[in-house]
Enzyme design. Structure first.
Site, PDB file in Angstrom:
ATOM      1  N   ASP A   7      -5.527   1.069  12.901  1.00  0.00           N
ATOM      2  CA  ASP A   7      -6.821   0.436  12.644  1.00  0.00           C
ATOM      3  C   ASP A   7      -7.637   0.295  13.915  1.00  0.00           C
ATOM      4  O   ASP A   7      -8.854   0.193  13.865  1.00  0.00           O
ATOM      5  CB  ASP A   7      -6.611  -0.930  11.996  1.00  0.00           C
ATOM      6  CG  ASP A   7      -6.013  -0.771  10.620  1.00  0.00           C
ATOM      7  OD1 ASP A   7      -4.783  -0.574  10.531  1.00  0.00           O
ATOM      8  OD2 ASP A   7      -6.765  -0.791   9.636  1.00  0.00           O
ATOM      9  N   GLN A   9       0.816  -1.213   0.000  1.00  0.00           N
ATOM     10  CA  GLN A   9       0.000   0.000   0.000  1.00  0.00           C
ATOM     11  C   GLN A   9       0.852   1.266   0.000  1.00  0.00           C
ATOM     12  O   GLN A   9       0.413   2.305  -0.498  1.00  0.00           O
ATOM     13  CB  GLN A   9      -0.922   0.030   1.232  1.00  0.00           C
ATOM     14  CG  GLN A   9      -2.001  -1.028   1.243  1.00  0.00           C
ATOM     15  CD  GLN A   9      -1.583  -2.250   2.042  1.00  0.00           C
ATOM     16  OE1 GLN A   9      -0.391  -2.562   2.168  1.00  0.00           O
ATOM     17  NE2 GLN A   9      -2.541  -2.963   2.586  1.00  0.00           N
ATOM     18  N   LYS A  43      -0.925  -1.683  10.523  1.00  0.00           N
ATOM     19  CA  LYS A  43      -0.383  -2.595   9.520  1.00  0.00           C
ATOM     20  C   LYS A  43       0.857  -3.328  10.046  1.00  0.00           C
ATOM     21  O   LYS A  43       1.711  -2.748  10.706  1.00  0.00           O
ATOM     22  CB  LYS A  43      -0.008  -1.774   8.283  1.00  0.00           C
ATOM     23  CG  LYS A  43       0.505  -2.568   7.113  1.00  0.00           C
ATOM     24  CD  LYS A  43      -0.509  -3.560   6.613  1.00  0.00           C
ATOM     25  CE  LYS A  43      -1.841  -2.892   6.342  1.00  0.00           C
ATOM     26  NZ  LYS A  43      -2.943  -3.862   6.166  1.00  0.00           N
TER      27      LYS A  43
END
Lengths: 371, 371
Positions: B244, B203, B255
């Site tokens: 998150d 990402q 992550k």
């Protein structure tokens, strides 16, 4: 080690001792191809493009490269040129310079007509010595594993995390960090290896996974990001890595990302060992973080990646980043000695410190003083 | 934020408020394509396959997904089914459950005929709220950058390292970790971003690099292994990541690999900040390492990778590992609060601790007690 039951080394003499052959590691794990090196330039190219890689194997290939250079031009100028060409291929590993230092003075003392044969023979002896060193590292590392197993006191799988490839593919045979794992597996210990894929060149995903599979050692490939999480959750009993250069204070230079794993090991009380042959010790340097030159490689190794297109069965390179993106590609980092539980050498296991290293290599002091 | 001068959000209503469209992030940075979501199943699929990703955007998409489910079946059973389908897509991010909790009670109180329109309108309001939250995070983060710059006292580039994508692509607009960077760049500060590629899904290399380039922010892509080396050599002034899920003790789930960067930041005295919107705080949990469920995804994300074949200009997937290799794919890790310098929220900056969070979110205590 064996591939499909047949013993191999990573390089071997061919043509009645006039050239050498290698396994082209840039094609693994997708294609197994060997390649002949008939010239200094071919040897230098193989090192620079990482057809051969790993500090010990770089040293061995450079030794043969020097010999091949002397076949082309046995003069003192030719010797100098060969030395310079080989030293320019990879700046970080100290075995390369070490291997050349082992051969050049002896060869230079000979008449030109004898130089090639003498250098070739010495390169072969250096390879045999590498194999013996690595097997001894394996035996001492097996002792570390047995001690940790005994301290743990249960029979479950013993999980070892390793970064990059310090296996037999990185040496002439056996490997450094993987030698203790092969020894443990062969001794019937229930080992399981977490294989860091090791970006950007994926030596873990490509080479370590390939050679562990060839030997039958259970393993799982993980991304380089995963080791900390595994250690937080008790899934790693031991970290072992190799090293490209260890300075006399015990600071260890190894593949980029090793330092991050050492930090995670320390934070979670996981033993972090580094396996090294004596020739990777650089007695001239004391502060690894400050003084070891870190090779910066082509950013294309970060922005592009090669893999097997399973549709066509062909190797392809794909781009991962936006077009024209800027990337930087540092090949190594340095793990300070304070994070290293111990150094596993061919002479035994020691603390990562000058005192520890001098205990095993008392002759090292002279080299350090002379540098 | 802008693409080629045109303002975009990551999802927006279409068909007079009967469906939504998204940017398909699985095709970036190689192809820019939008995709319409006309059903609950399409929304759930977009979340599960990561066409949309990032905790805030997952929450926003789930909110619209719930509305689309109610268009198909506005009964209580339909509501329950939609909720369960959406909760099953991604287990780690807490915004998803939060977004559903924000909408379900209000909608359930309505007659079936009004449920779809009400849910759709609430999803839109939730998106606007996300944009306002993120812009406020940007302003507070800009303050952190200004303070660090003032403390450093020189005018050279200010280097910020970030992991994964917590940019506008991860939210409805602005981003979380990248919002302060956009604010600093727009304020004329000479920022430079080290972009962790963020294996296995890249990402960083794909999305963060793409959106920073679209906005003109200087950056370099690096492998996830490189951050420790850069910090050892004074090349990182600040680390900012998203999250998150943050538990009430200040432990931060993000992550996989974030924890390793936090360890390196601590070891080198580099400030490590986490940017988070209030809704990612999980007041019910106290010990993040022990209690946050970590999603394990398909090992194929580790063994295979997609990129652009520049020869044909087509997207291709290639295999990186030997055939049949075993791999494990843990998507997140947890960084303990002790490694976090501060949390940047829409309400200001606080210490990563229960006291710090309660100082900004005094109402949080009730939710924690009720859980």
């Amino acid at each position: 080690m064996k591939i499909d039951g047949t013993p191999w080394r990573t390089l071997w003499p061919i043509d009645d001792g006039r050239a050498v052959a290698i396994i082209d590691q840039t094609l693994l794990p997708h294609r197994f191809e060997t390649r002949e090196l008939h010239s200094l330039e071919a040897a230098a190219e193989a090192i620079a493009t990482m057809r051969v890689r790993g500090a010990p194997l770089i040293g061995a290939t450079a030794a043969y490269g020097l010999a091949l250079g002397l076949r082309e031009d046995p003069s003192d100028a030719g010797l100098r040129r060969a030395r310079e060409r080989l030293l320019a291929t990879r700046p970080t590993a100290s075995n390369l310079a070490w291997a050349l230092r082992r051969i050049i003075p002896a060869v230079q003392a000979l008449p030109e007509a004898q130089r090639f044969d003498a250098a070739f023979a010495r390169a072969g002896a250096l390879c045999d010595e590498d194999v013996a060193i690595n097997e001894a590292i394996g035996d001492h590392g097996l002792g570390v594993i047995r001690d940790l197993l005994a301290a743990r006191g249960d029979d479950g799988p013993f999980h070892i995390l390793t970064h990059c490839n310090a296996g037999w593919l990185a040496t002439v045979d056996w490997g450094t960090a993987l030698a203790p794992i092969y020894k443990a597996f062969d001794a019937g210990i229930d080992v399981h290896v977490w294989v860091d894929e090791t970006r950007p060149r994926n030596q873990g995903a490509a080479l370590t996974a390939w050679e562990l599979a060839a030997h039958g050692v259970p393993h799982d490939v993980i991304v380089d990001n995963a080791g900390g999480h595994l250690m937080q959750h008790g899934q790693v009993d031991l970290v072992i890595t190799g090293t490209d250069r260890t300075v006399r204070s015990g600071d260890v230079c190894n593949k980029i990302g090793t330092y991050l794993k050492a930090l995670a090991a320390r934070d979670n009380g996981v033993p972090f060992y580094v396996a090294l042959p004596g020739p990777t010790i650089d007695w001239a340097l004391a502060d690894g973080v400050r003084d070891i030159p870190i090779e910066e490689r082509d950013p294309r190794e970060v922005t592009h990646i090669q893999g097997l297109d399973e549709d066509g069965g062909v190797l392809r390179e794909v781009r991962l980043t936006p077009p024209g993106v800027s990337a930087r590609n540092f090949a190594f980092d340095v793990t300070p000695a304070r994070l290293v539980t111990g150094l596993i050498t061919e002479r035994g296991v020691c603390e990562a410190s000058e005192a520890g290293l001098l205990g095993l290599y008392p002759d090292g002091a002279f080299e350090a003083g002379a540098a």
